[in-house]
Design a protein around this motif. Structure first.
Motif, PDB file in Angstrom:
ATOM      1  N   VAL A 211     -32.656  66.262  -4.016  1.00  0.00           N
ATOM      2  CA  VAL A 211     -31.906  66.877  -2.921  1.00  0.00           C
ATOM      3  C   VAL A 211     -30.671  67.588  -3.451  1.00  0.00           C
TER       4      VAL A 211
ATOM      5  N   ALA B 297     -29.343  59.614   0.559  1.00  0.00           N
ATOM      6  CA  ALA B 297     -30.331  59.615  -0.524  1.00  0.00           C
ATOM      7  C   ALA B 297     -30.263  58.319  -1.322  1.00  0.00           C
TER       8      ALA B 297
ATOM      9  N   LEU C  77     -32.397  64.611   6.581  1.00  0.00           N
ATOM     10  CA  LEU C  77     -32.744  63.848   5.376  1.00  0.00           C
ATOM     11  C   LEU C  77     -33.027  62.390   5.724  1.00  0.00           C
TER      12      LEU C  77
ATOM     13  N   LEU D  10     -39.900  62.941  -2.606  1.00  0.00           N
ATOM     14  CA  LEU D  10     -39.436  63.830  -1.546  1.00  0.00           C
ATOM     15  C   LEU D  10     -38.603  64.940  -2.177  1.00  0.00           C
TER      16      LEU D  10
ATOM     17  N   LEU E 222     -36.608  60.436   5.038  1.00  0.00           N
ATOM     18  CA  LEU E 222     -36.682  59.241   4.184  1.00  0.00           C
ATOM     19  C   LEU E 222     -37.129  58.014   4.973  1.00  0.00           C
TER      20      LEU E 222
ATOM     21  N   VAL F 136     -39.710  55.462  -3.888  1.00  0.00           N
ATOM     22  CA  VAL F 136     -39.381  56.767  -3.317  1.00  0.00           C
ATOM     23  C   VAL F 136     -38.366  57.469  -4.217  1.00  0.00           C
TER      24      VAL F 136
ATOM     25  N   ALA G 124     -36.327  67.718  -0.951  1.00  0.00           N
ATOM     26  CA  ALA G 124     -35.673  67.994   0.332  1.00  0.00           C
ATOM     27  C   ALA G 124     -34.799  69.239   0.285  1.00  0.00           C
TER      28      ALA G 124
ATOM     29  N   PRO H 104     -32.533  58.519  -6.472  1.00  0.00           N
ATOM     30  CA  PRO H 104     -31.942  59.778  -6.003  1.00  0.00           C
ATOM     31  C   PRO H 104     -31.672  60.731  -7.171  1.00  0.00           C
TER      32      PRO H 104
ATOM     33  N   CYS I  94     -36.031  60.937  -4.475  1.00  0.00           N
ATOM     34  CA  CYS I  94     -35.465  61.922  -3.553  1.00  0.00           C
ATOM     35  C   CYS I  94     -34.728  63.004  -4.331  1.00  0.00           C
TER      36      CYS I  94
ATOM     37  N   TYR J 210     -31.573  55.218   0.972  1.00  0.00           N
ATOM     38  CA  TYR J 210     -32.949  55.210   1.486  1.00  0.00           C
ATOM     39  C   TYR J 210     -33.992  55.649   0.457  1.00  0.00           C
ATOM     40  N   SER J 211     -33.593  55.825  -0.794  1.00  0.00           N
ATOM     41  CA  SER J 211     -34.576  56.100  -1.838  1.00  0.00           C
ATOM     42  C   SER J 211     -34.274  55.239  -3.054  1.00  0.00           C
TER      43      SER J 211
END
Length: 495
Positions: free
Chosen positions: A381, A399, A362, A459, A366, A377, A461, A406, A379, A402-403
């Motif tokens: 997940v 998550a 993950l 994304l 990302l 972004v 995931a 989430p 995410c 980096y997004s």
């Protein structure tokens, strides 16, 4: 093959009764559903089912010989007693299917991430070289252009030997195979004659099975310690291809007698990538092989895909292919379904479907997206049920870090309550951070795409190529790519 000849491949055994009417074996199997007349049935003690309890069923369906490690009642049907039926199954299947791996060039790939991509690139390289190829892995088994379904990343040893035998019969010369850690521990590749073994990386995964990272690393090392111990002058020898940017890759140098070919980016490897530039259309980098250097522009994005490309290049080079021919295939390779698979739309919102089901996977996905995204972004997940609980908060934290948005949802919940899995993930959410949760995965994907604006990337995931979702004991059709396409289509119509 006659039964007497087959069981003579077992050095240590007891046959009861001592004399029996010999017969021609029609099938060797551990699965009672496959049995036909004149089959030899191997009773395996599995984690869920003990094959010794199925002997009566096997006899009713036509089995004419039983291989067992515990006392069974068979009447007049002969039983071959051995110490370990799993080990006997490896020996018998290799003998029954004529040691087919010895007639093939077999490239085995192990590691937490990258196995599927590397095996697909290796297959493409040898196919472009004019060879008929085979592939065995997470997505399917493939003989030439024929695709066969698979249950496990690495099949049981009988299915594996049977598949390799078909490959030989159909003129395959090179097979690339994913080799899982669990398969290595369970002996599913015992007797397979690997020519090249590739190590990609080791990050947290499968701790529900291995319990510790040390056990997990040991499992991976078995592929290399079992890679042969001879430098015969009449053969090309065995090659270990190792990622030496990973500490375990450097450790594996001491676990194998094979000749070693290293690759990496950070360390001074034999094969190395430098001057890496990642963009929305792919990745540019220089590939250095000792003192030679080539500039590559590939269609796959991300630093981890550079590692995958280096691994595949190394495997092909170790097998004797010319670098220029390998590079030509690398630059044309389109990528693998469900591995950073880009789904574009006229709305200028893009979805990316990726099989990133581990914390490291993950994070890689990302980080790659953040390198080229123009907007925000999202995410989507989840985490699988009945699997390692410890990675759930770790993936949630990644998550969040980096997004921008989430969204936690279901993956394959299996026997666990989906909301309970999401609750475990929520333990990793940094204080003050807001996340959205949807138990229904379809609703989660729709919500993310509905909220996204032009320039944003969603994304999705965890499931990648999978076209199903396991809820309870049932498997339902579910494809992240299909769901993303449908949601983007609706967004396009509404706009």
């Amino acid at each position: 093959m006659q039964a007497s000849k087959l069981i003579n491949s077992l050095k240590f055994k007891q046959v009861v009764p001592g004399s029996y009417e010999d017969f021609r074996v029609s099938l060797l199997t551990q699965d009672t559903r496959e049995i036909i007349d004149n089959s030899v049935f191997i009773a395996i003690k599995g984690a869920v089912v003990d094959g010794h309890t199925l002997v009566k069923t096997a006899l009713k369906k036509g089995a004419k010989m039983i291989i067992a490690q515990e006392q069974v009642e068979t009447g007049s049907i002969p039983v071959v007693y051995v110490q370990d039926t799993k080990r006997a199954m490896a020996v018998l299947s290799s003998y029954f299917y004529a040691g087919s791996s010895q007639a093939l060039r077999v490239v085995g790939v192990t590691g937490t991430n990258g196995k599927t991509t590397v095996t697909h690139i290796v297959e493409a390289i040898f196919r472009a070289h004019g060879e008929k190829t085979g592939l065995i892995g997470t997505m399917y088994r493939k003989i030439g252009d024929e695709i066969l379904k698979t249950k496990n990343t690495t099949p049981d040893i009988i299915t594996l030997q049977r598949t390799l035998n078909k490959m030989v019969e159909r003129g395959v010369s090179t097979v690339s195979m994913e080799v899982s850690s669990i398969a290595l521990i369970q002996g599913r590749v015992w007797g397979i004659d690997f020519d090249v073994a590739v190590f990609t990386n080791l990050t947290r995964d499968h701790l529900d099975y291995h319990k510790t990272m040390a056990n997990y690393a040991h499992a991976k090392s078995l592929l290399f310690s079992q890679l042969g111990n001879s430098y015969a002058h009449n053969s090309d020898g065995k090659i270990a291809v190792l990622n030496i940017d990973d500490p375990i890759g450097r450790q594996l140098e001491h676990d194998t007698a094979a000749q070693i070919l290293t690759y990496g980016i950070k360390q001074a490897a034999m094969i190395r990538a430098t001057n890496i530039e990642i963009h929305s259309q792919g990745t540019d980098f220089d590939l250095q092989l000792f003192e030679q250097k080539w500039h590559l522009r590939v269609k796959m994005v991300g630093l981890f895909n550079v590692y995958n490309i280096l691994a595949a290049f190394a495997a092909a080079y170790a097998s004797g292919l010319e670098p220029s021919a390998i590079i030509q295939t690398l630059e044309a390779f389109p990528g693998v379904k469900g591995r950073l698979q880009l789904i574009s739309s006229p709305t200028k919102v893009a979805a990316i479907v990726d099989y990133s089901h581990t914390p490291d996977g993950l994070l890689n996905a990302l980080e790659t997206i953040n390198d080229f995204v123009k907007g925000k972004v999202f995410c989507v997940v989840g985490c699988g049920g009945d699997r390692d609980h410890g990675k759930r908060p770790k993936m949630a934290q990644i998550a969040c870090n980096y997004s921008d948005y989430p969204i936690f949802t279901s993956d394959n919940p299996r026997s666990e309550e989906p909301q309970a899995i999401i609750n475990d993930m929520l333990q990793g959410v940094p204080q003050g951070r807001t996340v959205a949760t949807f138990v229904n995965r379809k609703e989660a994907i729709q919500a993310a795409i509905n909220q996204a604006c032009p320039g944003d990337i969603v994304l999705i995931a965890g499931k990648g190529h999978e076209d199903y979702q396991i809820i309870g004991a049932h498997k339902y059709h579910f494809d992240d790519v299909e769901e993303a396409q449908a949601a983007l289509k609706i967004k396009e119509q509404e706009s």
